[in-house]
Design a protein around this motif. Structure first.
Motif, PDB file in Angstrom:
ATOM      1  N   LEU A   1     -22.145 -50.689 -23.465  1.00 17.89           N
ATOM      2  CA  LEU A   1     -22.284 -50.220 -24.845  1.00 17.89           C
ATOM      3  C   LEU A   1     -23.083 -51.213 -25.682  1.00 17.89           C
ATOM      4  O   LEU A   1     -23.916 -50.823 -26.506  1.00 17.89           O
ATOM      5  N   MET A   2     -22.864 -52.498 -25.439  1.00 21.20           N
ATOM      6  CA  MET A   2     -23.533 -53.547 -26.217  1.00 21.20           C
ATOM      7  C   MET A   2     -25.043 -53.556 -25.975  1.00 21.20           C
ATOM      8  O   MET A   2     -25.835 -53.668 -26.921  1.00 21.20           O
ATOM      9  N   TYR A   3     -25.453 -53.421 -24.717  1.00 19.29           N
ATOM     10  CA  TYR A   3     -26.876 -53.566 -24.385  1.00 19.29           C
ATOM     11  C   TYR A   3     -27.636 -52.248 -24.323  1.00 19.29           C
ATOM     12  O   TYR A   3     -28.855 -52.225 -24.493  1.00 19.29           O
ATOM     13  N   PHE A   4     -26.928 -51.151 -24.054  1.00 20.95           N
ATOM     14  CA  PHE A   4     -27.603 -49.860 -23.976  1.00 20.95           C
ATOM     15  C   PHE A   4     -27.402 -49.027 -25.227  1.00 20.95           C
ATOM     16  O   PHE A   4     -28.142 -48.069 -25.468  1.00 20.95           O
TER      17      PHE A   4
ATOM     18  N   VAL B   1     -32.537 -48.317 -18.029  1.00 24.52           N
ATOM     19  CA  VAL B   1     -32.247 -49.532 -17.252  1.00 24.52           C
ATOM     20  C   VAL B   1     -33.446 -50.474 -17.222  1.00 24.52           C
ATOM     21  O   VAL B   1     -33.280 -51.705 -17.186  1.00 24.52           O
ATOM     22  N   ASP B   2     -34.671 -49.937 -17.247  1.00 23.50           N
ATOM     23  CA  ASP B   2     -35.848 -50.807 -17.206  1.00 23.50           C
ATOM     24  C   ASP B   2     -35.943 -51.695 -18.444  1.00 23.50           C
ATOM     25  O   ASP B   2     -36.461 -52.813 -18.374  1.00 23.50           O
ATOM     26  N   LYS B   3     -35.455 -51.208 -19.579  1.00 20.14           N
ATOM     27  CA  LYS B   3     -35.503 -51.991 -20.813  1.00 20.14           C
ATOM     28  C   LYS B   3     -34.511 -53.152 -20.789  1.00 20.14           C
ATOM     29  O   LYS B   3     -34.715 -54.158 -21.476  1.00 20.14           O
TER      30      LYS B   3
ATOM     31  N   ILE C   1     -27.786 -57.045 -16.093  1.00 18.42           N
ATOM     32  CA  ILE C   1     -27.451 -56.005 -15.115  1.00 18.42           C
ATOM     33  C   ILE C   1     -26.474 -56.545 -14.077  1.00 18.42           C
ATOM     34  O   ILE C   1     -25.504 -55.856 -13.699  1.00 18.42           O
ATOM     35  N   THR C   2     -26.693 -57.779 -13.610  1.00 19.14           N
ATOM     36  CA  THR C   2     -25.780 -58.378 -12.622  1.00 19.14           C
ATOM     37  C   THR C   2     -24.377 -58.516 -13.183  1.00 19.14           C
ATOM     38  O   THR C   2     -23.388 -58.180 -12.518  1.00 19.14           O
ATOM     39  N   VAL C   3     -24.276 -59.001 -14.414  1.00 14.89           N
ATOM     40  CA  VAL C   3     -22.955 -59.174 -15.039  1.00 14.89           C
ATOM     41  C   VAL C   3     -22.262 -57.823 -15.190  1.00 14.89           C
ATOM     42  O   VAL C   3     -21.077 -57.675 -14.868  1.00 14.89           O
ATOM     43  N   ILE C   4     -22.985 -56.821 -15.656  1.00 13.60           N
ATOM     44  CA  ILE C   4     -22.394 -55.487 -15.831  1.00 13.60           C
ATOM     45  C   ILE C   4     -21.903 -54.948 -14.493  1.00 13.60           C
ATOM     46  O   ILE C   4     -20.771 -54.443 -14.383  1.00 13.60           O
TER      47      ILE C   4
ATOM     48  N   PRO D   1     -27.987 -46.471  -9.967  1.00 12.24           N
ATOM     49  CA  PRO D   1     -29.177 -46.919 -10.706  1.00 12.24           C
ATOM     50  C   PRO D   1     -29.027 -48.315 -11.302  1.00 12.24           C
ATOM     51  O   PRO D   1     -30.035 -48.999 -11.544  1.00 12.24           O
ATOM     52  N   LEU D   2     -27.798 -48.744 -11.560  1.00 14.08           N
ATOM     53  CA  LEU D   2     -27.559 -50.101 -12.051  1.00 14.08           C
ATOM     54  C   LEU D   2     -27.473 -51.095 -10.897  1.00 14.08           C
ATOM     55  O   LEU D   2     -28.122 -52.152 -10.907  1.00 14.08           O
TER      56      LEU D   2
END
Length: 652
Positions: free
Chosen positions: A190-193, A205-207, A224-227, A280-281
């Motif tokens: 939620l924070m990053y997307f 995801v590319d952004k 992405i790794t942390v998520i 996809p992640l």
């Protein structure tokens, strides 16, 4: 179609409400009719959806059906994503659940909590359907927590039994650890997307791919790794991966039908499904894929070893579930998501069959679960014997049975994977084949063959269980044989799941294997010369030799390798470690808080200190209250003089 999707989730929920809230009104028969009808409707509609989406190739459905809240532009919705992955999961969940519901009529016949149990298992089905049909993280989390809640209620269903209460608390607490990581992962999404909708997240995801965050001082980690790791920690709890696996064997304290439902098609498969849905992640983080693969390989190998020393028939199958979940997790780490979900499907049928077969044995043995007190049951329970044989053959990956096609696909995919940790994972899954065959047929021979070891009273009352018990066994045995042959081409090596699963070209090991795939028959023929087949055959032969031909040898091995046996029987010390470090540490911290925070700070300083301060002030004020009029008049004069002096001072 939206109405159909809504009724698929509402039908089991209505059955649960009728059986639970109105159980005394409708009676035992009314309760199981309502629950079974609800799940049966969901099953029939799920088959219709499967035909619509998979066979007729209809467009996928992805839309909200209810908006719960909008906050700062973020929509919290109930919505459905119905693609081929969802359609397959819906059929598996509802069909296995329906078999368990029918089976429950016979297994729980004499239980006082009959209506309550039917209410719980129907509610369990509703929760799992909400999870797999979700199109956003909020609804996913709702289903995630709902299956956890109902599993807590079902594991501790016999709430007067201390071991059951301990087991459901253990399951609840261990899953809280995993769910904390899962919730942090959703918060990071939620924070990053800026959205909880799957499609929005996957399309952006590319952004986010190149963004980093500070996790530790002076250390930048990929977002992405942390998520992905946080989301997988949630999967480690739900799908019982090391070290969050400790709750699953103890869940055997619940009635056998719920053991089948938890272990086969619902709760423990939630983590596998979630990672496949999030492909996809995960595809953008090699670190996360390696983490997933190593955890899965460790679980597959070391949990299988624990099955070798168990004497409780249900616990042997429970450790088998842990090991097979490890296989699925290894496949996820190898980016063979389709093979993982394919094994999830085949495993659901033959693992439900094995659990319900074990329940049939337990009924016949008057609820005796120790395999050392069984033996020779083949002639008393012919249907249970034959269906359990089918389940065991499917579990060990016998060519032609369902488990063979999915398990061998995973082993081959890992062998071709270039993800770091693949060599260790390949060794683990290969060794696991021998171990699986050994503990599976150790159980099979001890229960159904050899010397009869039960007491005379039990022997005199042995007979096959009622049709409501044996019918689900037969119906589950059929897909345990044919389902792998029917779908291996499309699910493992084809494009069955379409856009539901995303794999980068450099990770696509299954497409490489597909070039060498020439149909299920050729795969079966080729397997006869491969290591997995030889290891499985070796495991069966070893089990026959040790427990049928020379039953004296296992005792000798136990004495010779007593240290190893102690380690295995104590489950590598995980329970002891958790009891000492986490439970004991929590008790010590709680005691310190009680002594220094509750007693000294709150009780002595705040509560008692406040009371003493009030008493001291009151003592002083009491001396000023003389009761003489001239004293009060003098005080008023002093006050007036003081006010006049202040006024004059301000004036000049």
């Amino acid at each position: 179609m939206q109405t159909v999707y809504i009724w698929i989730v509402l039908a089991p929920l209505l059955g649960a409400i009728i059986a639970g809230l109105f159980g005394k009104v409708v009676g035992r028969t009314g309760a199981h009719i309502a629950a079974i009808a609800g799940v049966a409707i969901a099953c029939v509609l799920s088959l219709f959806v499967f035909k619509h989406i998979v066979i007729d190739s209809a467009p996928i459905f992805n839309d909200a059906v209810y908006t719960w809240m909008v906050s700062d532009g973020i929509r919290f919705e109930v919505g459905f994503l119905i693609d081929k992955l969802t359609a397959m999961m819906m059929v598996v969940v509802t069909f296995v659940s329906l078999m368990v519901h029918i089976y429950t009529i016979g297994y729980m016949h004499d239980d006082d909590g009959y209506q309550r149990f039917f209410s719980y298992i129907a509610l369990f089905t509703f929760a799992m359907l909400m999870l797999v049909m979700s199109n956003n993280f909020m609804q996913l989390f709702f289903g995630w927590e709902a299956v956890g809640l109902v599993s807590y209620l079902l594991i501790g269903f016999w709430y007067k039994k201390p071991t059951a209460i301990y087991a459901n608390l253990k399951a609840f607490l261990v899953n809280r650890v995993g769910d904390f990581g899962f919730l942090l992962g959703i918060a990071a999404v939620l924070m990053y997307f800026g959205s909880l909708d799957y499609a929005t997240v996957f399309n952006n995801v590319d952004k986010v791919n190149n963004l980093t965050m500070t996790v530790l001082p002076d250390q930048q980690w990929s977002v992405i790794t942390v998520i992905c790791i946080l989301l997988f920690i949630g999967a480690m709890g739900k799908s019982a991966q090391v070290p969050l696996h400790v709750w699953l064997p103890d869940s055997m304290e619940g009635p056998t039908p719920i053991s089948a439902l938890i272990h086969a098609a619902t709760m423990v498969t939630a983590g596998i499904f979630m990672v496949a849905r999030m492909s996809p992640l995960f595809e953008l983080s090699t670190t996360a894929l390696t983490f997933v693969m190593v955890i899965g390989a460790t679980t597959a190998l070391f949990m299988g070893l624990l099955g070798l020393v168990q004497n409780d028939i249900k616990r042997v199958i429970a450790y088998s579930t842990l090991s097979q979940l490890g296989y699925m997790t290894v496949a996820l780490g190898a980016s063979a998501y389709s093979a993982a979900v394919f094994h999830l499907m085949t495993h659901a049928f033959f693992k439900a069959l094995l659990f319900l077969g074990a329940g049939s044995v337990i009924i016949a043995m008057h609820h005796e679960q120790d395999m050392r007190k069984m033996g020779g049951l083949r002639k008393y329970l012919p249907v249970t014997w034959f269906t359990s044989l089918i389940g065991s053959l499917a579990l060990i990956g016998t060519p032609g049975f369902a488990g063979f096609f999915s398990k061998d696909s995973i082993i081959e995919a890992v062998a071709h994977s270039t993800t770091p940790g693949a060599s260790y994972a390949h060794f683990a899954v290969l060794a696991g084949v021998f171990i699986t065959a050994l503990y599976s047929f150790r159980m099979y021979f001890l229960v159904f063959h050899g010397k009869e070891r039960m007491d005379e009273h039990t022997r005199s009352h042995l007979h096959e269980t009622p049709w409501v018990v044996t019918l689900p066994l037969v119906l589950l045995a059929i897909p345990s044989v044919v389902i792998g042959y029917m779908f291996v081409d499309e699910m493992a090596f084809g494009n069955f799941f379409g856009d539901a699963i995303f794999v980068l070209p450099q990770h696509d090991v299954l497409s490489e294997l597909a070039k060498e795939f020439h149909g299920p028959a050729a795969m079966m023929l080729h397997s006869l010369t491969t290591l997995p087949f030889l290891f499985a055959a070796g495991g069966v032969f070893t089990a026959w030799f040790l427990y049928m031909k020379r039953p004296d040898i296992p005792g000798m091995i136990q004495q010779r390798f007593s240290l190893l046996y102690t380690i295995l029987i104590n489950k590598y010390g995980f329970d002891r470690f958790n009891e000492i470090v986490f439970a004991g540490g929590s008790r010590i911290i709680g005691k310190l808080f009680w002594q220094y925070s509750d007693v000294k700070l709150i009780d002595n300083f705040i509560v008692n200190g406040s009371a003493k301060t009030v008493g001291w002030v009151a003592l002083i004020m009491r001396r000023m209250q003389t009761g003489y009029l001239y004293t009060y008049a003098f005080a008023m004069v002093l006050g007036l003089v003081g006010l006049l002096a202040l006024f004059v001072h301000k004036l000049f």
